[in-house]
Enzyme design. Structure first.
Site, short mmCIF file in Angstrom:
data_model
loop_
_atom_site.label_atom_id
_atom_site.label_comp_id
_atom_site.label_asym_id
_atom_site.label_seq_id
_atom_site.Cartn_x
_atom_site.Cartn_y
_atom_site.Cartn_z
N ARG A 53 25.93 67.65 -80.03
CA ARG A 53 25.46 67.79 -78.67
C ARG A 53 26.32 68.58 -77.88
O ARG A 53 27.52 69.21 -78.30
CB ARG A 53 24.98 66.46 -77.94
N GLY A 54 25.81 69.18 -76.50
CA GLY A 54 26.63 70.22 -76.12
C GLY A 54 26.13 71.50 -76.28
O GLY A 54 25.82 71.82 -77.56
N GLN A 211 28.88 59.97 -72.28
CA GLN A 211 29.44 61.26 -72.90
C GLN A 211 30.95 61.48 -72.23
O GLN A 211 31.91 61.94 -72.91
CB GLN A 211 28.75 62.63 -72.89
N ASP A 252 24.05 73.63 -69.30
CA ASP A 252 23.23 73.77 -70.46
C ASP A 252 22.41 75.24 -70.23
O ASP A 252 21.67 75.60 -71.56
CB ASP A 252 22.39 72.84 -70.73
O1 MRU Z 1 23.03 65.86 -73.38
P1 MRU Z 1 24.28 66.55 -73.82
O2 MRU Z 1 25.40 65.73 -74.21
O3 MRU Z 1 24.07 67.53 -74.92
O4 MRU Z 1 24.57 67.27 -72.49
C1 MRU Z 1 25.90 68.11 -72.50
C2 MRU Z 1 26.06 68.44 -71.14
O5 MRU Z 1 25.54 68.37 -70.09
C3 MRU Z 1 27.30 69.55 -71.16
O6 MRU Z 1 27.97 69.17 -69.86
C4 MRU Z 1 26.77 70.75 -71.62
O7 MRU Z 1 26.03 71.02 -72.61
C5 MRU Z 1 27.63 72.01 -71.29
S1 MRU Z 1 28.78 71.96 -72.76
C6 MRU Z 1 29.91 72.91 -72.53
#
Ligand code: MRU
Length: 371
Positions: A53-54, A211, A252
Site C-alpha cells: 500500500r502507499g 498505518q 495519493d
Molecule cells: O490506504 P493506504 O495505506 O494505501 O494509504 C496511504 C496513504 O494515504 C499515504 O499517505 C499516501 O499513499 C502517500 S504514500 C507516500
C-alpha cells in the site's frame, strides 16, 4: 532502508525464482513476512488487500504486474486487458495508472520493433522487467531529493527554536514502506535526524487500519527517531498548545491546481493546522500529480473499503495476532479511505524538484512540461 542492519525494500525482483517479492504490510509490526507475487492475480490481490500500500509502492507493484502480464499473456489484447485490471485494483492513488501505462507503452514499442511474435514476446518481458525496476529506482531517488528539500524547512524551524526539539506531525504511513526508500513525508524527518537536528514525531494512529501506529511508528523506531503514537483526534489539541511545529503528510493524488487526496482524516489535520497558523506541507513525487484534474473534491475518486475494517481491530495478544469486534454486532459502518484537502489549506509541496506553493502557477514553475 536498514532494518536490523539489513538493507531492505518493500518490493524487489528475485532473479533466482523470477518472482516479485514484497513485505506483507498487513502483518507488521509484530511479524515480518515476505510474500511472493507470481501472477497478475497475485499482484491485484496484494494491492486490493493492502499487502502492499502507499501510492508510489502501489505504482511500482503495478509496474511489476505488467511484467507478469507479459509473461502470461498470449496476445496484445490479453496484455491490454490485464493492464486494465491492474489499473482498477485501487482507485485513488494515481501512481498505479501512471506506472502501468509507462511500462505498457515501452512494451508496445517492442511489438512494433520485433514483428516476429516469439522474439517480440521474449523482448517484451525483458523490457517490462527493466522498466518496472527503473520506476522503483526513480521513486527511490525522488524520495531522496524530497528529503533534501524538506530538510531546509526543518533546519529553519530548528534555527528559530535555537536547537530545541522540532515537533513534527504526520498522518498514515508515507514512509519507505509506502515508497521504496526514505518515504515522502518521512524523508525530511530522516534527513533532519541524519543532520543531527533534534526531531520528535507525533504519529497519528490512522484508523481504521492503523498505518501510523503499525507502520510509521515501526519505521521511525527502527531508525532511532523519537516518536509518539497519538489518536487521530489528538492533533488539534496538540496544535492549540504549541506542541506541533510542522505537519508533513503524503498524498495519493494531487491535482495540478493543488488539491490533495490523502488518507481519511488528513483534511481535519489541515483545518486544525490552518486555525493554529502551523505550516502544513504535502510531500510528493511528480508521479502523484494528476495533471488532468482541476477540482480535487469533485473529481478525485475516493475509495470505499470493506466496513469490517472499521468494525474489527487487529492486534497481538500473547504473541498471537487476533481480530476483535468493536461496535455492536448489528451496527452498520461505512469506510471512506481517503479525503481531499483543498489547496487553500496547504502551505506548500515538497517535491523532487524543490518546494512550491499549492497554487497552479507555482506548481507549473517546477513542472512546466507536465500535461
Ligand atoms: O490506504 P493506504 O495505506 O494505501 O494509504 C496511504 C496513504 O494515504 C499515504 O499517505 C499516501 O499513499 C502517500 S504514500 C507516500
Amino acid at each position: 532502508m536498514k532494518v536490523d542492519e539489513k538493507d531492505i525494500r518493500p518490493i524487489w525482483f528475485d532473479d533466482m525464482s523470477e518472482t516479485v517479492k514484497v513485505i506483507d504490510q498487513r502483518m507488521l509490526p509484530h511479524e515480518f513476512v515476505v510474500a511472493d507475487l507470481s501472477t497478475v492475480d497475485d499482484v491485484i490481490r496484494a494491492i486490493k488487500e493492502m499487502v502492499v500500500r502507499g501510492a508510489p509502492l502501489i505504482g511500482v507493484t503495478g509496474a511489476y504486474g505488467v511484467y507478469l502480464a507479459t509473461v502470461h499473456s498470449e496476445t496484445e489484447a490479453d496484455l491490454m486487458d490485464e493492464c486494465n485490471r491492474l489499473k482498477a485494483a485501487r482507485p485513488t492513488a494515481v501512481n498505479l495508472a501512471w506506472a502501468v501505462d509507462r511500462v505498457l507503452s515501452e512494451v508496445l514499442n517492442v511489438t512494433l520493433e520485433f514483428p516476429e511474435p516469439s522474439e517480440a514476446l521474449k523482448e517484451s518481458m525483458t523490457v517490462a522487467r527493466k522498466a518496472a525496476s527503473a520506476i522503483a529506482e526513480l521513486e527511490a531517488e525522488n524520495c531522496r531529493k524530497i528529503g533534501e528539500h524538506g530538510l531546509e524547512l526543518i533546519q529553519e524551524i530548528s534555527r528559530e527554536k535555537r536547537g530545541e526539539t522540532v515537533n513534527l506531525l504526520t498522518h498514515c504511513n508515507a514512509g519507505w514502506l509506502a515508497c521504496i526508500e526514505y518515504g515522502t513525508a518521512t524523508a525530511p524527518m530522516y534527513a533532519a535526524y541524519e543532520a543531527g537536528i533534534d526531531v520528535h514525531v507525533w504519529v497519528d494512529e490512522t484508523r481504521p487500519l492503523n498505518q501510523g501506529a503499525r507502520l510509521t511508528a515501526w519505521e521511525l523506531g527502527k531508525c532511532g527517531i523519537r516518536h509518539t503514537v497519538i489518536t487521530d483526534n489528538a492533533g488539534g489539541h496538540l496544535m492549540q498548545h504549541g506542541m506541533v511545529d510542522l505537519v508533513i503528510v503524503g498524498t495519493d493524488r494531487t491535482t495540478g491546481t493543488g488539491d490533495v487526496a490523502n488518507k481519511i482524516g488528513t483534511y481535519l489535520k489541515a483545518l486544525a493546522a490552518k486555525d493554529n497558523h502551523i505550516p502544513f506541507y504535502v510531500a510528493l513525487p511528480s508521479s502523484t500529480f494528476d495533471w488532468t484534474l482541476r477540482d480535487g473534491v469533485a473529481e478525485i475518486p475516493i475509495e470505499k473499503r470493506d466496513p469490517d475494517e472499521i468494525r474489527y481491530v487487529q492486534g497481538v495478544d500473547q504473541d498471537t495476532t487476533r481480530s476483535v469486534l468493536v461496535p455492536p454486532v448489528d451496527s452498520p459502518a461505512t469506510n471512506y479511505a481517503f479525503d481531499v484537502t483543498p489547496a487553500r489549506l496547504v502551505t506548500g509541496f515538497i517535491t523532487e524538484r524543490g518546494i512550491c506553493r499549492a497554487e497552479e502557477a507555482d506548481i507549473r514553475r517546477l513542472f512546466p512540461e507536465a500535461r
